[in-house]
Design a protein around this motif. Structure first.
Motif: not given
Length: 510
Positions: A75-92
């Protein structure tokens, strides 16, 4: 670079202070709750609840597949909302289905686990209760990893240090007043994780784009590639932490599990400072490594390690040298037989603290496979030591196995961290202070032991004798450095607090 270093250190110290205060609150509430349970339902009942609770936390390490750490790192490595949301959804999408299936399997096979593994069919209903908690603890830990990735501390404190212990003790009191025994207490423990999961979902909504109606750049493969070694490492780490409990239940008795699960959390107090600083350490170090700030990274690592050591010394001295009065005051005379085990465990955990946040640093710079290999080796060593020592020495053998295993693990971590980055935890200043404190401890303890013994009065006298030596050693031997003084000045400016009297006293002593 100095300003940046102060910024990174300040961020970690502020986080550490919040988490430390939260941990103190959590431990205070948890000790009251655990002492009530241990005293009311006895060694065997407390042992059965401890087995169920340990099985729950052990399972969480598997079903998470390391994704909570991956989320905190990416999460700290991305600024874009799409990338940050992708990290979270992928984990879930990885952890939620797996946690539901695992909880269902534990529920169905609870009787087999109780009879075949722990040779105690009476704990079957306890295992079924904790099986219900598996999806909730997974969701709670996922939410904590997500908030950690946003570099916020207060939500972590609320979840881990307030919601869980306060809900648990409230439900425990209700259960005890209702006359409940082990099964009712187990529902109280699970209820705390349910409450934390609900609040965790709220924090996901408030602080992350998890529920935003925007596109998501999915990265399940990247997350699994990073997290898969951490899954093995986490399972091996939980073997290191929990296998002694399981093997005590298998080789000895549920009552001995009760004694061990009293002394183990007491010994864990030694790690309170390390875990407090470690919460924000990993994402901050990850950020520094991503922008190639090597000098700042080294200063941050060594400064945090120094203060982890200095603040952990009073805790380990109390637990290692005066275990009997500490156990008697907290959990009662029924558990004082665990005094030797408490001394051994506290020393082992102190070695872990002295090595500093080496595992967090290896995680931050991406050496997850190395961590996995180290944990596999040490977990195997821990199992062998437990199998050899527990049948003969019970919880004392379990404590010795854990202490030796932690020492070996940190030797591996520290050696590999040095070879790859040149980072090492110990500085000349720290060695000087440690030498003075060690010599003073021997002198004061021998005097106290000779004239007053090692019960409560001796513990008070030892603390009175060591306190001035401890404070003067830190102030006169370079424990407080210039950049740390600048951080204090920045604290005054930021929060409008006047620390003039404190600074004047410190200057006189220095």
């Amino acid at each position: 670079m100095a300003d940046n270093s102060l910024s990174s250190l300040g961020k970690i110290f502020r986080s550490g202070a919040f988490v430390f205060l939260g941990r103190i609150l959590e431990l205070g509430i948890s000790f009251v709750g655990a002492a009530l349970v241990a005293r009311y339902i006895g060694r065997t009942g407390f042992g059965s609840v401890s087995l169920g609770s340990t099985l729950l936390t052990f399972t969480a390490s598997f079903v998470l597949l390391g994704t909570q750490t991956g989320v905190a790192r990416y999460l700290p490595r991305f600024d874009g909302v799409a990338e940050r949301r992708g990290v979270l959804l992928s984990a879930a999408q990885i952890l939620l289905p797996l946690s539901l299936l695992t909880g269902a399997a534990y529920f169905v096979f609870a009787d087999v686990i109780a009879r075949r593994i722990f040779t105690d069919p009476a704990i079957t209903p306890v295992i079924r209760v904790f099986a219900v908690g598996v999806p909730f603890i997974a969701l709670e830990k996922f939410a904590r990893g997500a908030v950690q990735g946003t570099q916020r501390t207060i939500p972590q404190v609320i979840l881990q240090n307030i919601i869980i212990p306060s809900t648990r003790i409230s439900l425990v009191v209700v259960a005890l007043l209702a006359g409940a025994r082990a099964v009712g207490i187990s529902w109280a423990y699970v209820g705390a994780h349910v409450a934390a999961a609900v609040v965790g979902v709220y924090f996901l909504h408030r602080y992350t784009p998890f529920f935003d109606r925007v596109g998501a750049t999915m990265m399940r493969k990247e997350l699994l590639v990073f997290s898969a070694p951490l899954t093995v490492a986490a399972i091996m780490s939980k073997i290191l932490i929990d296998m002694d409990t399981f093997l005590l239940g298998y080789f000895v008795s549920t009552g001995d599990v009760g004694v061990y699960r009293v002394v183990y959390p007491l010994a864990n107090l030694v790690l309170i400072v390390l875990t407090s600083f470690g919460y924000l350490f990993m994402p901050v170090i990850s950020e520094l490594e991503s922008r190639d700030a090597g000098g700042e990274l080294r200063e941050t690592f060594q400064t945090i390690t120094k203060w982890v050591f200095l603040l952990s010394v009073p805790i380990v001295l109390a637990l290692a040298l005066f275990p009997r009065p500490i156990i008697g005051l907290t959990f009662g005379a029924e558990y004082v037989s665990g005094a030797v085990a408490l001394s051994i465990l506290s020393v082992g955990f102190f070695v872990h603290a002295v090595a500093g946040p080496n595992d967090n640093t290896l995680n931050a710079i991406g050496h997850t496979r190395l961590i996995m290999a180290d944990n596999v080796v040490v977990a195997a060593l821990n199992v062998v030591l437990n199998v050899v020592l527990i049948p003969r020495y019970s919880y004392v053998g379990a404590a010795a196995a854990t202490a030796v295993s932690y020492t070996v693990l940190n030797l591996l971590y520290s050696t590999q961290l040095y070879r790859r980055t040149g980072l090492y935890p110990v500085t000349r200043t720290l060695l000087t202070i440690a030498g003075v404190l060690a010599a003073s401890t021997v002198v004061v303890y021998v005097g106290v032991y000779t004239f007053l013994g090692t019960e409560l009065l001796g513990m008070v006298a030892f603390a009175a004798g060591m306190a001035p030596v401890y404070v003067l050693s830190i102030l006169r031997l370079g424990g407080v450095e210039e950049r740390e003084v600048e951080m204090v000045l920045g604290f005054e400016d930021r929060y409008g607090v006047d620390l003039g009297p404190v600074k004047s006293l410190v200057k006189r002593l220095m």
